[in-house]
Motif scaffolding. Structure first.
Motif, short mmCIF file in Angstrom:
data_model
loop_
_atom_site.label_atom_id
_atom_site.label_comp_id
_atom_site.label_asym_id
_atom_site.label_seq_id
_atom_site.Cartn_x
_atom_site.Cartn_y
_atom_site.Cartn_z
N ALA A 69 0.86 -1.19 0.00
CA ALA A 69 0.00 0.00 0.00
C ALA A 69 0.89 1.24 0.00
CB ALA A 69 -0.92 0.01 1.21
N GLU A 70 0.40 2.30 -0.59
CA GLU A 70 1.15 3.56 -0.73
C GLU A 70 1.58 4.13 0.62
OE1 GLU A 70 3.15 6.41 -2.62
OE2 GLU A 70 1.98 4.95 -3.74
N CYS B 110 2.30 2.63 3.37
CA CYS B 110 3.08 1.68 4.17
C CYS B 110 4.58 1.92 4.02
CB CYS B 110 2.69 0.26 3.73
SG CYS B 110 3.78 -1.04 4.30
N GLY B 111 5.24 2.36 5.09
CA GLY B 111 6.68 2.62 5.06
C GLY B 111 7.51 1.41 4.67
N PRO B 112 7.31 0.24 5.31
CA PRO B 112 8.07 -0.94 4.90
C PRO B 112 7.83 -1.33 3.44
CG PRO B 112 7.12 -1.28 7.08
CD PRO B 112 6.54 0.01 6.54
N CYS B 113 6.62 -1.09 2.96
CA CYS B 113 6.31 -1.37 1.54
C CYS B 113 7.16 -0.49 0.63
CB CYS B 113 4.84 -1.14 1.24
SG CYS B 113 3.68 -2.19 2.15
N ARG B 114 7.28 0.78 0.99
CA ARG B 114 8.07 1.71 0.17
C ARG B 114 9.55 1.34 0.21
NH1 ARG B 114 4.74 5.50 2.66
NH2 ARG B 114 6.46 6.33 3.87
N ARG B 115 10.02 0.82 1.35
CA ARG B 115 11.43 0.39 1.43
C ARG B 115 11.67 -0.89 0.64
NH1 ARG B 115 10.54 2.35 6.53
NH2 ARG B 115 10.22 0.31 7.49
N ILE C 264 10.85 -14.34 -14.72
CA ILE C 264 9.84 -14.39 -13.65
C ILE C 264 8.91 -13.20 -13.80
CG2 ILE C 264 9.51 -14.21 -11.15
CD1 ILE C 264 12.20 -15.58 -10.77
N VAL C 265 7.62 -13.44 -13.55
CA VAL C 265 6.65 -12.34 -13.54
C VAL C 265 6.65 -11.75 -12.13
CG1 VAL C 265 4.23 -11.70 -13.76
CG2 VAL C 265 5.22 -13.38 -15.32
N PHE C 266 6.88 -10.47 -12.02
CA PHE C 266 6.84 -9.75 -10.75
C PHE C 266 5.58 -8.89 -10.77
CE2 PHE C 266 11.15 -11.09 -10.86
CZ PHE C 266 11.62 -11.08 -9.56
N GLY C 267 4.63 -9.23 -9.90
CA GLY C 267 3.37 -8.50 -9.86
C GLY C 267 3.19 -7.77 -8.55
N LYS C 268 2.45 -6.67 -8.61
CA LYS C 268 2.18 -5.88 -7.41
C LYS C 268 0.67 -5.73 -7.25
CE LYS C 268 5.00 -2.49 -6.33
NZ LYS C 268 5.87 -2.90 -5.23
N VAL C 269 0.21 -5.95 -6.00
CA VAL C 269 -1.20 -5.77 -5.66
C VAL C 269 -1.30 -4.63 -4.66
CG1 VAL C 269 -3.24 -6.80 -4.59
CG2 VAL C 269 -1.77 -8.20 -6.07
N ASP C 270 -1.94 -3.55 -5.06
CA ASP C 270 -2.21 -2.43 -4.16
C ASP C 270 -3.39 -2.85 -3.28
OD1 ASP C 270 -3.18 -0.12 -2.92
OD2 ASP C 270 -2.78 1.15 -4.66
N THR C 271 -3.10 -3.12 -2.01
CA THR C 271 -4.13 -3.67 -1.13
C THR C 271 -5.28 -2.69 -0.87
OG1 THR C 271 -2.85 -3.02 0.82
CG2 THR C 271 -2.56 -5.28 0.02
N ASP C 272 -5.04 -1.40 -1.02
CA ASP C 272 -6.12 -0.43 -0.87
C ASP C 272 -7.07 -0.49 -2.07
OD1 ASP C 272 -5.28 0.48 1.61
OD2 ASP C 272 -4.12 2.14 0.76
#
Length: 118
Positions: free
Chosen positions: A27-28, A30-35, A50-58
């Protein structure tokens, strides 16, 4: 390779494909997420197979609920359509590389037979 934005609409199609898919639930705010984001992005560049995917939990609360995501970031590894790893926490680069190598080394026939017997 750039990361792929995963949504409720495309998640299953991507996750059910052959090969390895790594998913970063984030999530935007989230500090640990940004790190963790630059570590994940760099790994994506180092592993074009490899496919690298991101899910924005919000934005994708349905996916967060579906997979029981209670803490972010959470990294999920899917190989040949099977979830083989899921753990919360911002991983350092060497640990992420270790996860990738372990997922590559899995005997998927063994994994599937263990899933059937459990």
């Amino acid at each position: 390779m750039a990361t792929v934005t995963l949504t409720a609409e495309n998640f299953d199609e991507v996750a059910q494909s052959d090969g390895i898919v790594l998913v970063d639930f984030w999530a935007e705010w989230c500090g640990p997420c940004r790190r963790f984001a630059p570590v994940f992005e760099k790994a994506a560049g180092n592993h074009p197979d490899i496919v690298f995917g991101k899910v924005d939990t919000d934005a994708q609360q349905e996916l967060s609920e579906r997979f029981g995501i209670a803490s972010i970031p959470t990294l999920m590894a899917i190989r040949d359509g099977v979830i083989v790893f899921a753990e919360p926490g911002a991983l350092p680069a060497p640990t992420l590389e270790n996860v990738i190598e372990q997922v590559r080394g899995l005997d998927m026939e063994d994994v599937r037979s263990r899933l059937k017997s459990s």
